[in-house]
Scaffold this active site. Structure first.
Site, mmCIF file in Angstrom:
data_model
loop_
_atom_site.group_PDB
_atom_site.id
_atom_site.type_symbol
_atom_site.label_atom_id
_atom_site.label_comp_id
_atom_site.label_asym_id
_atom_site.label_seq_id
_atom_site.Cartn_x
_atom_site.Cartn_y
_atom_site.Cartn_z
ATOM 1 N N HIS A 1 0.861 -1.179 0.000
ATOM 2 C CA HIS A 1 0.000 0.000 0.000
ATOM 3 C C HIS A 1 0.895 1.226 0.000
ATOM 4 C CE1 HIS A 1 -3.424 2.596 0.859
ATOM 5 N NE2 HIS A 1 -2.629 3.227 1.696
ATOM 6 N N LYS B 1 -9.021 -1.985 5.254
ATOM 7 C CA LYS B 1 -9.153 -2.494 3.887
ATOM 8 C C LYS B 1 -8.188 -3.645 3.636
ATOM 9 C CE LYS B 1 -8.881 1.780 2.453
ATOM 10 N NZ LYS B 1 -8.978 3.102 1.828
#
Lengths: 443, 443
Positions: free
Chosen positions: B80, B185
Site C-alpha cells: 500500500h 481495507k
C-alpha cells in the site's frame, strides 16, 4: 473560497477573516452547505476558539442573516439567562421593568434536558400565545412596553440552524459560539440595553468563575461593537432557584412574588437585583434609586397589573392570577419527608441540592423534554421546601412531587437521595450573586 | 449509549471503550446516525487522537462492517502506498511479486486532487476491468496469484463512508483515522503480509519523519493485533517518482521497467526495493536473496508475462505491451526547454521539483480529478526529463506536456517556473528510501 478551506484554516488554528465568516453564514442562509461540513467547523471552533474580532464578525453575520428590529428612541432593556433550574426570573422581572417605563422586548426559548424554558412556562397559562409575528411584537412593545414571545422566523435565521446543530454535535460549550448565539438574537430583537444572568456551577455551562468571566468579556465586547450596552451578572447555580421547578408551578411562584407574598430568598433576591440593574443601566440612575422603583412597582401591584395586561394581550386566561386551580393540575401529588429518604437521624443541615439532578427529575416527571419534539406536561414538577443551609429533622417535609405518571414518581423518589447532601455542621447561606461585570469595566 | 455521549467523551479527551467504538461503527453500518454527528466525532478524534488500543478496536470494527476474505494457506502479500505523484510502483511491483510464487490480492483506489490512483492508471489500458466481484477476485488470486481491482462493496463498508466524509470535512490527516482506514481495507482483503510505502515530504500527508514514524508504529501494531505482518518503508516524496505523471504515461513507464529498459533511478530503485522486501518478509528469506528473485523475474520477462496474463484475465487489450499507440493519445504534445522557462543562463543544477505542484499540473491537464464525479483523460500528463541533481543548460528539454485542452497547456506552462528550483552549486542525489521500520522492531 470554499467551505473546506475555512474548516482547514480554523482546524489549523488560524483566525478567520470577516469575508470568510460572512461566507460561512451566507452559505447557511442560502442553504448551500451540508450539515456535516458545518458541524466539522463547529468542532474545530470548539477546540481552536475565536478572537473577539472573529466573534463580533460572526455575531454580526448572524444578525444579518435575518431582520434587525429598530425601536428607535424607545428605551429598551432585555434580560437573558444562560439557563438554570427553576429559573423563572424572567416571568416577574419583565413586568416589573416594563412597569417602570422601560420597554422589554423579550424573545425567549424552550426547555431542553435539565433546563426549563420561559415559553413553556408561559404556555402553562391556558390560552397564552407566544407565537406573535414580528409586526405584532413591535406594535405590542409600543402599546404595552412588554411582549414575551418566541424568536420569530425572521430573527437570526442562521442561529436557529446552528443552535440545533450544536446541540446534536456536542459543540454547545464554546465561548465564541455561545456569545454569537446569545448576542445575535438580542441584537436582532432590537433591545439597546441587556443584562445577562450568567449561571455558574453544577448544572450550568460555565463550571467556574474564571470561564464565566471570559464569556462575560466576550458578551460585553460583542454587545459594545453592535450598539447593545451589556452588563453581566455571575450568579450561583448550585441549587435550584426558588422553591418550584415545573411550568405552572413556576408561574404560580412568580405570581406570588408579584403579589408581594415572597419577600426573601434567592428567587426574590435575584429578581429584584436583576430588575434594578436593568432599570439603573437603562435610565442611567443609581442602583439604589432603581431598586426603590422595583420595590415600589411590586408593592403598588403595578408589576402584577402589567403582567395581567400581558396575559390578556397574548390571549391567556387572567383568572390564573386569582385562582391557581385554573392551571392544569397533576393527578398525583406525593409529599416526601426527610425520613422517607434519609431514615432516622436527629437534626442535619442541607449541604447540597444538586440543581442538575433536580432538573432531570422534573424532566422525567413530565415537565421537560429530552428531544425537541417531545410534548411537555405543564402540571408536572417539584416543590422544594428546603434550601441550602436549612436545618432539618426526620419529620421535615422536603419535597412534593407533581406528575401524571406513577412510574416516574417511583423512579424519581428512588434517586432523590443522591441529589441531596446533608451535613452535621452548620452551612453558611451565601448570596447567589457572585459578581457584576459592568459595561464600562471592559475596554 | 447514544452517539452524542461518544462525541462528548472523545471531545473531552477520554478514551473510547471497545463497546463504544463498535456502537459508533455499527450505527454507520446500519444507517442509524446522521452525517453531522459523525463528522463532529471525526473532528474530535482529529484533535484528541486515539490510543493504539482504540485504533485497533476501530480498525477491527471497520473490518467487521463488511466481509473479511480468507485465503487460508496461500502465501499472500500486498503493498500500500499513502499516495504520491507519479507513483506507479504498484503496476510493475504486483506482477513481479506474483511471478515469485506469492499471491498479491491488491485492492486499490482512484486519484483525487494532486495524487493519481492505480485503478485510473489500469483503466487507461483499453478494456481493462477493475470491477471484479469478490468471488471473481478470490478465484483469480487462486488461478493467477494476482488481481488488481477496486475495493468491492463488501470490503470495509464503514470505511467507504468515513473516507468520503473525512475528505469533505478536513479530517484526513489524523494518525488513528489513517491507520484504521488503510488497515481495515488490507485486513479485509485477505493479505497476511503487507508492505506500506509511507511517503514523507511535500505533497505527502506526513510532512516530516517524526510524524511518519508515529504513523508507522500505529500501522504495524494494528496489523499485528489483526494477524497482518506489516513492514513500513518511509520514502522521500519531494519530487515526482520516475519520469511520467498521467495514467497511460505511467503504464507505459511501468511496461518499460518490466521490459528491463529502466535500470536505474528512483522508480527502479523503489520498485525493486519494495518488491524484494515483500518477498523477503513473505517467504522469510534474506533481503539479498529476495532482491535476486526480483531481478531475475524482470530479466527473464516472467514479470512482464504475469502482467500480460493479468491484462488478459481482466479484459484489457494486451497489445498495449507491444504498441503504445493502442493507448489513448493526447492531441497536443508540447515540449518545454529550459530556456522557455528560465531564459538565458550558462548551466545550473536542478534543486527542487515540487511534487505537489506537478500533481496539480497533471490534474489540470486532464489526468486527475478535483471532485469524485469528474471524469479523467487517460492520455493527459507530463513527461519529465529532469531529476533533482541534474545539470542543465538552456537547451535542455525539461518537460513534455500531454493534453487535449489548449488552455490548460497555456495555464500550466505559466506556472512551471514556480515549481522548479535551480541552483548554481552541485546538488547531491539521495536515495529515496529514508528508513525501513520492521514488523519485529515494534513491540
Amino acid at each position: 473560497m470554499t467551505f473546506i478551506d475555512i474548516i482547514r484554516k480554523k482546524r489549523d488554528g488560524f483566525n478567520l477573516t470577516k469575508d470568510e465568516i460572512n461566507y460561512f453564514i451566507n452559505q447557511i442562509k442560502t442553504n448551500n452547505v451540508v450539515d456535516y461540513q458545518v458541524s466539522a467547523l463547529l468542532m474545530a471552533i470548539f477546540f481552536k476558539g475565536m478572537t473577539f474580532e472573529e466573534t463580533a464578525n460572526l455575531t454580526e453575520a448572524m444578525v444579518n442573516s435575518g431582520t434587525r428590529v429598530d425601536f428607535e428612541d424607545i428605551l429598551t432593556c432585555d434580560k437573558h439567562s444562560t439557563g438554570g433550574v427553576g429559573d423563572k426570573i424572567s416571568i416577574p422581572l419583565a413586568p416589573i421593568v416594563a412597569s417602570c417605563n422601560i420597554a422589554v422586548p423579550m424573545m425567549s426559548g424552550r426547555g431542553l434536558g435539565h433546563t426549563g424554558g420561559t415559553l413553556d412556562k408561559l404556555e402553562s397559562i391556558p390560552g397564552f400565545n407566544v407565537n406573535l409575528t414580528l409586526d405584532e411584537f413591535k406594535s405590542q412593545i409600543k402599546e404595552l412596553n412588554l411582549a414575551m414571545i418566541g424568536q420569530t422566523k425572521e430573527i437570526a435565521v442562521a442561529d436557529k440552524y446552528l443552535y440545533a446543530l450544536r446541540d446534536a454535535t456536542c459543540t454547545v460549550e464554546s465561548i465564541p459560539l455561545i456569545t454569537a448565539s446569545i448576542m445575535s438574537k438580542k441584537i436582532a430583537e432590537g433591545t439597546k440595553n441587556l443584562v445577562i444572568d450568567l449561571k455558574v456551577g453544577k448544572g450550568a455551562f460555565m463550571k467556574n468563575v474564571q470561564e464565566a468571566e471570559e464569556l462575560a468579556e466576550y458578551l460585553i465586547k460583542v454587545g459594545k461593537l453592535n450598539g447593545v450596552k451589556t452588563t453581566v451578572v455571575l450568579t450561583d447555580m448550585d441549587e435550584p432557584i426558588g422553591k418550584m421547578i415545573g411550568n405552572s408551578l413556576e408561574i404560580i411562584e412568580s405570581i406570588e412574588l408579584l403579589k408581594g407574598n415572597i419577600k426573601n430568598g434567592d428567587f426574590y433576591e435575584l429578581t429584584t437585583y436583576l430588575s434594578a440593574l436593568m432599570i439603573s443601566k437603562t435610565l442611567s440612575i443609581g442602583f439604589e434609586e432603581a431598586k426603590n422603583k422595583v420595590l415600589e412597582s411590586i408593592c403598588s401591584k403595578r408589576a402584577l397589573d402589567k403582567f395581567k395586561q400581558l396575559i390578556l394581550k397574548q390571549n391567556g386566561n387572567p383568572k390564573v392570577l386569582e385562582d391557581y386551580s385554573v392551571f392544569p393540575n397533576a393527578k398525583i401529588k406525593k409529599d416526601i419527608y426527610a425520613k422517607d429518604i434519609f431514615g432516622d437521624f436527629k437534626t442535619k443541615y442541607i449541604k447540597e441540592i444538586d440543581a442538575f439532578q433536580f432538573g432531570l427529575f422534573a424532566n422525567s416527571l413530565g415537565a421537560g423534554r429530552n428531544k425537541k419534539e417531545d410534548t411537555i406536561d405543564h402540571s408536572a414538577g417539584i416543590e422544594i421546601f428546603i434550601k441550602i443551609g436549612d436545618l432539618i429533622n426526620p419529620n421535615t417535609k422536603i419535597l412534593t412531587l407533581f406528575s401524571n405518571k406513577e412510574e416516574s414518581i417511583i423512579e424519581v423518589t428512588k434517586k432523590i437521595k443522591d441529589a441531596i447532601n446533608l451535613s452535621d455542621s452548620k452551612i453558611i447561606k451565601n448570596s447567589k450573586i457572585i459578581k457584576t461585570i459592568d459595561y464600562d469595566s471592559i475596554k
